[in-house]
Design an enzyme around this catalytic site. Structure first.
Site, PDB file in Angstrom:
ATOM      1  N   ASP A  58      -7.677  25.078  16.576  1.00 37.81           N
ATOM      2  CA  ASP A  58      -6.086  24.839  16.871  1.00 37.81           C
ATOM      3  C   ASP A  58      -5.509  25.736  17.567  1.00 37.81           C
ATOM      4  O   ASP A  58      -4.449  25.573  17.941  1.00 37.81           O
ATOM      5  CB  ASP A  58      -5.283  24.232  15.412  1.00 37.81           C
ATOM      6  CG  ASP A  58      -5.232  25.345  14.595  1.00 37.81           C
ATOM      7  OD1 ASP A  58      -5.778  26.599  14.784  1.00 37.81           O
ATOM      8  OD2 ASP A  58      -4.560  25.227  13.411  1.00 37.81           O
ATOM      9  N   SER A  59      -6.085  26.719  17.843  1.00 38.70           N
ATOM     10  CA  SER A  59      -5.641  27.794  18.767  1.00 38.70           C
ATOM     11  C   SER A  59      -5.453  27.226  19.999  1.00 38.70           C
ATOM     12  O   SER A  59      -4.562  27.857  20.950  1.00 38.70           O
ATOM     13  CB  SER A  59      -6.486  29.021  19.072  1.00 38.70           C
ATOM     14  OG  SER A  59      -7.852  28.463  19.072  1.00 38.70           O
ATOM     15  N   ASP A  97     -11.401  22.054  13.958  1.00 37.92           N
ATOM     16  CA  ASP A  97     -10.193  22.862  13.101  1.00 37.92           C
ATOM     17  C   ASP A  97      -9.182  21.517  12.813  1.00 37.92           C
ATOM     18  O   ASP A  97      -8.450  21.056  13.531  1.00 37.92           O
ATOM     19  CB  ASP A  97      -9.518  23.768  14.022  1.00 37.92           C
ATOM     20  CG  ASP A  97      -9.091  24.973  13.232  1.00 37.92           C
ATOM     21  OD1 ASP A  97      -9.349  24.971  12.229  1.00 37.92           O
ATOM     22  OD2 ASP A  97      -8.470  25.888  13.904  1.00 37.92           O
ATOM     23  N   LYS A 127     -13.054  22.609   9.672  1.00 37.41           N
ATOM     24  CA  LYS A 127     -12.466  24.119   9.053  1.00 37.41           C
ATOM     25  C   LYS A 127     -10.957  23.790   8.609  1.00 37.41           C
ATOM     26  O   LYS A 127     -10.289  23.159   9.376  1.00 37.41           O
ATOM     27  CB  LYS A 127     -12.383  25.170  10.185  1.00 37.41           C
ATOM     28  CG  LYS A 127     -11.972  26.303   9.726  1.00 37.41           C
ATOM     29  CD  LYS A 127     -11.954  27.413  10.785  1.00 37.41           C
ATOM     30  CE  LYS A 127     -11.091  27.611  11.708  1.00 37.41           C
ATOM     31  NZ  LYS A 127      -9.756  27.903  11.251  1.00 37.41           N
ATOM     32  N   GLU A 129      -7.770  26.078   6.590  1.00 38.86           N
ATOM     33  CA  GLU A 129      -7.151  27.162   6.171  1.00 38.86           C
ATOM     34  C   GLU A 129      -6.478  27.225   4.727  1.00 38.86           C
ATOM     35  O   GLU A 129      -6.058  26.274   4.273  1.00 38.86           O
ATOM     36  CB  GLU A 129      -5.974  27.834   6.991  1.00 38.86           C
ATOM     37  CG  GLU A 129      -6.301  27.863   8.645  1.00 38.86           C
ATOM     38  CD  GLU A 129      -5.152  28.241   9.377  1.00 38.86           C
ATOM     39  OE1 GLU A 129      -3.932  28.623   8.778  1.00 38.86           O
ATOM     40  OE2 GLU A 129      -5.331  28.010  10.670  1.00 38.86           O
ATOM     41  N   GLU A 196     -10.279  36.348   8.796  1.00 36.42           N
ATOM     42  CA  GLU A 196      -9.551  36.768   9.743  1.00 36.42           C
ATOM     43  C   GLU A 196      -8.706  37.954   9.602  1.00 36.42           C
ATOM     44  O   GLU A 196      -7.677  37.848   8.578  1.00 36.42           O
ATOM     45  CB  GLU A 196      -8.639  35.602  10.611  1.00 36.42           C
ATOM     46  CG  GLU A 196      -8.034  36.042  11.717  1.00 36.42           C
ATOM     47  CD  GLU A 196      -7.248  34.812  12.500  1.00 36.42           C
ATOM     48  OE1 GLU A 196      -7.557  33.520  12.341  1.00 36.42           O
ATOM     49  OE2 GLU A 196      -6.276  35.140  13.495  1.00 36.42           O
TER      50      GLU A 196
END
Ligand code: KIV
Length: 292
Positions: A58-59, A97, A127, A129, A196
């Protein structure tokens, strides 16, 4: 006989990477390689270079769509870019993501949205978070047969709660919480975890405690693999470069130069030259001129 699909590209036959392949690389002590991609040509180039895994991160929101952070990214945007990447990459394990608010509201939402990454986005895994607060969602998603990669430490979707993009796990109590979270994510069924911006020795400790592979970004050499945002590695993102990034190219400057050269060429009529123009047969030309 192996059930892992092999893909033939000319002379080289390469196996499609799987979550099992990830685990086997950890067991053999071989570093896992991962990069982000958001479009077809980049995915194709990364895949051809021999990467193990591609993350449609999602960057995307920051490095491609120009948002301030990753929070505005939607499921539709992620799926759109996931499809492009899946058309370009045939060997890498493809991880989609899950964007902000696609898995936080309910376990049902989380499972449905994770499924969309596989059904509509061409991804192999997702993925998400977070630590202990995500265990129920991870259990439900993996329970549906969808592999989940966890993400601990600096979790950019919590940027406001964390007080900015800052390293995590620097105190003994914060580090202990991260170790506990990593163990909980493994137990919930994650096949791998991104760490991270955490201290290198903490990342190494977590990697030793887990039997699933850790993938580090700004987390030192003790992880089982490494991931970078491709636009950082290529020097394509102009706003800032995190301290942990190694720049392998300066594409932003290269692009600027190419575009300025083009503008100058057009303005000075150096482009298009003869070789860029379509010719017309002399006879056809004469006939046209006579007939006018
Ligand atoms: O969105 C992303 O690119 C990521 C990586 C930084 C791991 O989550």
């Amino acid at each position: 006989m192996s059930t892992v699909p092999t893909i033939s590209t000319g002379a080289v036959t390469r196996k499609k990477m799987t979550t099992l392949g990830f685990r086997q690389k950890k067991e053999r002590g071989e570093p896992i390689t991962m990069l982000t991609a958001y479009d077809y040509p980049t995915a194709l180039a990364i895949d051809n270079a021999g990467i193990d895994s591609i993350l449609v991160g999602d960057s995307l929101g920051m490095v491609v769509l120009g948002y301030e952070n990753t929070l505005p990214v939607t499921m539709e945007e992620m799926l759109h870019h996931s499809r492009a990447v899946s058309r370009g990459a045939k060997h890498a394990l493809l991880v989609g993501d899950m964007p902000f608010m696609s898995y936080q509201v309910s376990v049902e939402d989380a499972t449905r949205n994770a499924g969309r990454f596989l059904q509509q986005g061409g991804m192999d895994a997702v993925k998400l978070e977070g630590g202990r607060e995500r265990v129920d969602a991870i259990r439900a998603i993996t329970g549906s047969g969808i592999p989940v990669m966890g993400h601990l430490g600096l979790t950019p979707q919590s940027v406001h709660q964390l007080g900015g993009f800052r390293a995590q796990g620097k105190t003994a109590s914060a580090a202990k919480r991260l170790v506990e979270d990593a163990l909980l994510l493994e137990e919930a069924g994650c096949f791998s975890i991104v760490l991270e911006s955490v201290p290198a020795r903490l990342a190494e400790l977590i990697s030793q405690k887990l039997s699933i592979p850790t993938i580090g970004i700004g987390a030192g050499t003790g992880c089982d693999g490494q991931v970078l945002v491709t636009h950082d590695l290529l020097g394509l993102f102009d706003r800032f470069t995190p301290k942990f990034v190694k720049k392998y190219a300066n594409f932003h400057a290269e692009m600027n130069k190419a575009f300025s050269d083009y503008i100058e060429d057009v303005e000075t009529k150096r482009f298009p030259a003869q070789e860029h123009s379509v010719e017309m047969d002399d006879k056809e030309w004469e006939s046209l001129v006579k007939g006018l």
